[in-house]
Enzyme design. Structure first.
Site, PDB file in Angstrom:
ATOM      1  N   ARG A  15       0.807  -1.227   0.000  1.00  0.00           N
ATOM      2  CA  ARG A  15       0.000   0.000   0.000  1.00  0.00           C
ATOM      3  C   ARG A  15       0.836   1.271   0.000  1.00  0.00           C
ATOM      4  NH1 ARG A  15      -4.094  -0.789   4.831  1.00  0.00           N
ATOM      5  NH2 ARG A  15      -2.630  -2.421   5.472  1.00  0.00           N
ATOM      6  N   GLY A 137      -7.681  -7.235  16.652  1.00  0.00           N
ATOM      7  CA  GLY A 137      -7.891  -8.434  17.439  1.00  0.00           C
ATOM      8  C   GLY A 137      -8.202  -8.069  18.876  1.00  0.00           C
ATOM      9  N   LYS A 352      31.494  28.887   2.702  1.00  0.00           N
ATOM     10  CA  LYS A 352      31.826  27.455   2.717  1.00  0.00           C
ATOM     11  C   LYS A 352      33.266  27.272   3.176  1.00  0.00           C
ATOM     12  CE  LYS A 352      34.006  24.093   0.189  1.00  0.00           C
ATOM     13  NZ  LYS A 352      35.363  24.168  -0.421  1.00  0.00           N
ATOM     14  N   ALA A 381      29.714  43.803  -1.787  1.00  0.00           N
ATOM     15  CA  ALA A 381      28.682  43.119  -2.560  1.00  0.00           C
ATOM     16  C   ALA A 381      29.251  42.624  -3.884  1.00  0.00           C
ATOM     17  CB  ALA A 381      27.510  44.051  -2.808  1.00  0.00           C
ATOM     18  N   ARG A 441      41.964  46.873 -12.520  1.00  0.00           N
ATOM     19  CA  ARG A 441      40.818  46.935 -13.421  1.00  0.00           C
ATOM     20  C   ARG A 441      41.205  47.771 -14.638  1.00  0.00           C
ATOM     21  NH1 ARG A 441      38.009  50.170  -8.731  1.00  0.00           N
ATOM     22  NH2 ARG A 441      38.675  52.296  -9.157  1.00  0.00           N
TER      23      ARG A 441
END
Length: 457
Positions: A15, A137, A352, A381, A441
């Site tokens: 079932r 039973g 992590k 950010a 950069r």
């Protein structure tokens, strides 16, 4: 006195409508069979025997451990037939406790009560009174002694009024059990050997048959369908929630709380709705956990705040959050994340295998992997540690009071010295000495009179 614990886990569970053996379906993060074995681990058993059949190899692999022995029942010809297979494995003398692998919440206290009542000399049945005993039973008594179990379909109208029912759990004198199951017959419509037939044998021999009653329906409920599994899950979760609230934990809604492991809480802990705790989790004094958080194998320090929709998964390595730290919303801490006191990890930041010292902040859209971050660092950010070269992981070390601008890439292995500054938009591939400014950069070019392309008509 010797003790055998036998768990019947051979059934297919038709079932459940699943290829997974029924006893391996999970309740509160552990399989049904693991619950049964765990709840009897405190009993001083000489032998622990699991009867397998359907999906035997899968079941045996899932729960194998020290002191557990497996016996195969193939084919499955009833509960009595199952116990017949265990006879060579039973330790002689003493008592044998017989449990069902799909009745996961049987308590240690109840199983101990059965063993104590048996004492190697009585057949003991675990019973319960149901308001509606239909289908179960019935226990027929002579005073305190049980004289028979009558199945619902075979019971008279008078017997069907009896509310005391057999749960399928028993303890028996081992030597008598061996003798009784050897005498079982399958002369019935189903062609099966029923363990309950030993009650009549015990009565005929003059062996006392007694009942131990439980008032807790939850601990004797079996699982035969996904619906029953879900209902038992809710019962179990509510019971866990009640225990936590009794200890002082404030749950916004105990009906929307899930504990799938062990949760240890200090004083004045608050947990909002739809939070899931897995593995081993510790929440210190004054911790607040916002709605819809998942926390697995982690330690959260006192007065830390875990904002909404945060996912913390320490796996085997664990994860830790220091006192007064702020994490989230929508943050992710992975294995080996170790946040010091008053650290801020903001929205869509992933950490992590990294250590962040006191007061370090990564407030937005950042990744810190395999990094050691000093005190009071401000990590901008969109910045990431590029810790993987395609074959190996490398570590980034960021000293105290470093400022990392937005949209930076720190290519490991690399060290940024104390007090250094990394200009926004930089890709840093070489070490930066303490106090230095590093900018890497392209030079900005401004073109006057430039026009955007237009679509051709």
């Amino acid at each position: 006195m010797s003790l055998n614990i036998v768990v019947m886990a051979a059934g297919k569970g038709t079932r459940m409508k699943s290829s997974l053996p029924k006893v391996l379906h999970k309740l509160a993060g552990r399989s049904l069979l693991q619950h049964v074995l765990g709840n009897t681990a405190a009993l001083d058993a000489d032998a622990r025997i699991v009867i397998t059949g359907h999906g035997a190899e899968q079941v045996e692999t899932a729960v194998a451990g020290p002191g557990i022995r497996f016996v195969r029942q193939e084919p499955q010809l009833g509960t009595g037939h199952a116990i017949q297979q265990t006879i060579p494995a039973l330790t002689a003398g003493g008592s044998t406790l017989i449990l069902s692998g799909d009745t996961p919440l049987i308590t240690t206290a109840t199983t101990r009560a059965l063993v104590d009542a048996c004492d190697g000399r009585q057949l003991v049945l675990l019973t319960i009174e149901y308001a509606d005993p239909s289908g179960y039973g019935r226990i027929l008594r002579d005073g305190d002694s049980v004289r028979a179990i009558v199945e619902h379909k075979d019971a008279s109208d008078e017997q069907r009024c009896i509310r005391e029912c057999y749960t399928g759990i028993m303890a028996a004198p081992t030597e008598a059990l061996k003798r009784w199951v050897g005498q079982l017959s399958n002369d019935n419509a189903q062609g099966e050997y029923y363990l309950t037939d030993i009650v009549a044998m015990a009565v005929a021999e003059g062996v006392p048959v007694v009942a131990v009653r439980t008032a807790d329906e939850t601990e004797v409920l079996g699982v035969n369908s996904p619906s029953q599994l879900a209902q038992l899950e809710r019962r179990h979760q509510l019971a866990q929630a009640e225990l936590l609230m009794t200890a002082g934990v404030r749950l916004a809604d105990p009906a929307r709380f899930d504990l799938r492991g062990a949760l240890t809480c200090g004083r004045d802990v608050e947990i909002d709705v739809n939070c899931v705790f897995e593995g081993d989790v510790t929440l210190g004094d004054g911790v607040r956990v916002g709605a819809h958080c998942v926390i697995r194998n982690a330690t959260i320090g006192a007065n830390a705040r875990i904002h909404e929709f945060t996912h913390i998964d320490g796996e085997a390595a664990g994860a830790s959050v220091g006192e007064g730290a702020l994490v989230g919303p929508f943050a992710r801490l992975r294995p080996g994340a170790q946040l010091g006191a008053e650290v801020h990890i903001g929205n869509f930041v992933e950490v992590k295998n990294s250590t962040l010292a006191k007061g370090a902040k990564a407030n937005h859209l950042a990744y810190l992997g395999d990094a050691t971050v000093g005190e009071r660092v401000n990590y901008g950010a969109g910045s990431i540690t590029a810790n993987y070269d395609g074959a190996n992981k490398h570590r980034t070390t960021i000293g105290a009071d470093v400022h990392v601008g937005s949209n930076c890439v720190l290519v490991a292995p690399i060290t940024i010295g104390d007090g250094a500054t990394v200009g926004g938009g930089s890709t840093i591939t070489k070490n930066v000495e303490p106090g230095q400014l590093a900018v890497a950069r392209g030079r900005q070019i401004v073109i006057s009179g430039w026009s955007r392309p237009t679509k051709k008509k």
